[in-house]
Design an enzyme around this catalytic site. Structure first.
Site, PDB file in Angstrom:
ATOM      1  N   ASP A  11       0.890  -1.170   0.000  1.00 48.54           N
ATOM      2  CA  ASP A  11       0.000   0.000   0.000  1.00 48.54           C
ATOM      3  C   ASP A  11       0.919   1.209   0.000  1.00 48.54           C
ATOM      4  OD1 ASP A  11      -1.544   2.182   0.689  1.00 48.54           O
ATOM      5  OD2 ASP A  11      -2.623   1.173   2.309  1.00 48.54           O
ATOM      6  N   TYR A 228       0.577  -0.161  15.276  1.00 46.01           N
ATOM      7  CA  TYR A 228      -0.271  -0.374  14.112  1.00 46.01           C
ATOM      8  C   TYR A 228       0.072   0.582  12.972  1.00 46.01           C
ATOM      9  CZ  TYR A 228      -4.260  -0.943  11.127  1.00 46.01           C
ATOM     10  OH  TYR A 228      -5.040  -1.182  10.041  1.00 46.01           O
ATOM     11  N   LYS A 231      -3.030  -2.813   8.155  1.00 45.90           N
ATOM     12  CA  LYS A 231      -3.070  -4.278   8.112  1.00 45.90           C
ATOM     13  C   LYS A 231      -2.200  -4.764   6.971  1.00 45.90           C
ATOM     14  CE  LYS A 231      -5.403  -6.252  11.309  1.00 45.90           C
ATOM     15  NZ  LYS A 231      -4.938  -7.369  12.096  1.00 45.90           N
ATOM     16  N   ARG A 265      -9.862   0.221  10.704  1.00 50.54           N
ATOM     17  CA  ARG A 265      -8.704   0.394  11.573  1.00 50.54           C
ATOM     18  C   ARG A 265      -8.021  -0.926  11.926  1.00 50.54           C
ATOM     19  NH1 ARG A 265      -8.763   5.718  12.999  1.00 50.54           N
ATOM     20  NH2 ARG A 265     -10.671   6.707  12.288  1.00 50.54           N
TER      21      ARG A 265
HETATM   22  C1  F6R Z   1      -7.669  -0.569   7.712  1.00 55.66           C
HETATM   23  C2  F6R Z   1      -7.431   0.781   7.186  1.00 55.66           C
HETATM   24  C3  F6R Z   1      -8.385   1.855   7.515  1.00 55.66           C
HETATM   25  C4  F6R Z   1      -7.742   2.891   8.441  1.00 55.66           C
HETATM   26  C5  F6R Z   1      -8.739   3.994   8.826  1.00 55.66           C
HETATM   27  C6  F6R Z   1      -8.087   5.089   9.653  1.00 55.66           C
HETATM   28  O1  F6R Z   1      -6.698  -1.449   7.291  1.00 55.66           O
HETATM   29  O2  F6R Z   1      -6.450   1.013   6.521  1.00 55.66           O
HETATM   30  O3  F6R Z   1      -9.552   1.344   8.055  1.00 55.66           O
HETATM   31  O4  F6R Z   1      -7.263   2.257   9.596  1.00 55.66           O
HETATM   32  O5  F6R Z   1      -9.281   4.594   7.653  1.00 55.66           O
HETATM   33  O6  F6R Z   1      -7.027   5.585   8.923  1.00 55.66           O
HETATM   34  P1  F6R Z   1      -6.116   6.809   9.391  1.00 55.66           P
HETATM   35  O7  F6R Z   1      -5.645   6.483  10.782  1.00 55.66           O
HETATM   36  O8  F6R Z   1      -5.051   6.841   8.363  1.00 55.66           O
HETATM   37  O9  F6R Z   1      -7.018   8.023   9.355  1.00 55.66           O
HETATM   38 MG    MG Z   2      -4.108   2.117   3.161  1.00 51.20          MG
HETATM   39 MG    MG Z   3      -4.815  -2.215   2.048  1.00 51.71          MG
END
Ligand code: F6R
Ligand code: MG
Ligand code: MG
Length: 365
Positions: A11, A228, A231, A265
């Site tokens: 990613d 974290y 994923k 998340r």
């Molecule tokens: C799960 C994922 C998303 C982010 C969520 C918060 O793998 O990538 O669900 O965890 O959108 O993202 P941030 O912390 O970047 O705002």
């Molecule tokens: Mg991402």
């Molecule tokens: Mg992804």
């Protein structure tokens, strides 16, 4: 002819948010891989994406974990990151944990699944790629494909499969591995692989000749970075037909969407929805988790394909059930088991929130 099939993914920036990928990033990757093909570094390539994950599918003759191939992938991810920064895409360079390449891409953020084999007279392979979940998501389908006679008829009625398969299982916390022989050691193996975030099936080999049948990616980004960071959306390669499970036996487990960890998340259980390439845009609550399946025929290392294997009305029902499951799980909100257990939450941002409450606790009488 011996050929190596390498799938390396990362990613490197989402569009919009974490829901998808900007086409420009795929163009950059394609341009670079075309140059590598012309220079004779790789035999062939195909670029795909699932959600916000860029998938570099490459064939070559250099074997697995080859420094030149890994560096090629790394450099492409770096260049795509530059493009992602220019477009101010979300989380540009998210999975690249360092700025300098150190010989092997493993442990540096991107995920890899690679296998080397003698190409058969006809070599069908299916590459599964998932977003918003983790490598343990493959335990259930791999078990069904290679060890469950209710899924794979060939285990019972084809003498070439009847001997069973050897599963290599990794303990991701202890960094150890163990092998199980199917079907004799099925109960022992199930006692471990049901814990999908702890024990992960790394590879499957045919017992009669030790021929490689399947490999998965087992990186755990969250563990590597100590906190974290997204994923580690997984990939796996499965060989099909003539002594391996049939194409239809390999996609069959996905007709029943199983619950996996990931989703919003990286902290929620939800159904793994099998989708066509163009539907791989996890939007609702950043999900539900998606899986695509790209089928190829190899021809002297050339990738003939892909066929979009889940672009089939026979998976409509799985998608409908997955949506119903998503409604049901979402109704739980912040409660387990929709939200993953505390042990898994330790690798998220939750501990920072809990720190604040620490001083509030008093001893009970
Ligand atoms: C799960 C994922 C998303 C982010 C969520 C918060 O793998 O990538 O669900 O965890 O959108 O993202 P941030 O912390 O970047 O705002
Ligand atoms: Mg991402
Ligand atoms: Mg992804």
């Amino acid at each position: 002819m011996k050929v190596t099939l390498s799938v390396i993914k990362a990613d490197i920036g989402g569009y919009v948010g974490h829901s998808g990928m900007h086409p420009r990033l795929m163009e950059v990757a394609e341009e670079e891989l075309r140059k590598a093909k012309e220079a004779g570094v790789i035999i062939d390539f195909h670029v795909l994406r699932v959600g916000d994950d860029l998938q570099l599918i490459m064939t070559h003759d250099k074997g697995v974990e080859n420094g030149e191939i890994h560096k090629l992938a790394w450099d492409i991810f770096m260049e795509c990151t530059e493009e992602a920064k220019r477009l101010k895409l979300y989380g540009a360079g998210q999975d690249l944990l360092t700025d300098t390449f150190s010989g092997n891409i493993k442990g540096m953020g991107p995920g890899t699944a690679e296998m080397e084999f003698e190409e058969r007279p006809s070599e069908p392979v299916i590459i599964f790629m998932a977003d918003k979940t983790s490598p343990g998501a493959w335990n259930y389908p791999l078990f069904k494909i290679f060890a469950d006679p209710f899924n794979t008829a060939g285990l019972v009625i084809d003498p070439k499969l009847h001997g069973g398969f050897i599963f290599e299982v990794i303990d991701v916390f202890e960094n150890k591995k163990v092998e199980f022989s199917m079907p004799e050691e099925m109960y022992d193996m199930l006692s471990l692989i049901g814990a999908m975030e702890h024990y992960i099936i790394k590879s499957v080999r045919r017992k009669s000749d030790n021929e490689i049948a399947a490999v998965s990616s087992t990186q755990r980004l969250s563990m590597m970075a100590g906190r974290y960071v997204g994923k580690d959306d997984p990939v796996m390669i499965v060989r099909a037909q003539s002594g391996f499970p049939a194409v239809g036996e390999i996609v069959e487990p996905f007709a029943m969407p199983h619950l996996v960890a990931g989703w919003m998340r990286g902290s929620h259980h939800g159904p793994l929805m099998p989708v066509a390439f163009h539907q791989a845009n996890p939007t609702r609550f950043d999900g539900p988790p998606r899986v695509i399946a790209a089928g190829f025929q190899l021809a002297n290392g050339k990738l003939i394909g892909p066929r979009d294997m889940f672009d089939d009305p026979s998976f409509d029902e799985a998608r409908r059930i997955a949506n119903q499951m998503a409604n049901y799980m979402r109704a739980m909100g912040p409660f387990e088991p929709h939200r993953v257990g505390l042990a898994e939450m330790e690798y998220t941002t939750l501990p920072e929130v809990l720190k604040k409450l620490k001083g509030r606790f008093v001893e009970m009488e």
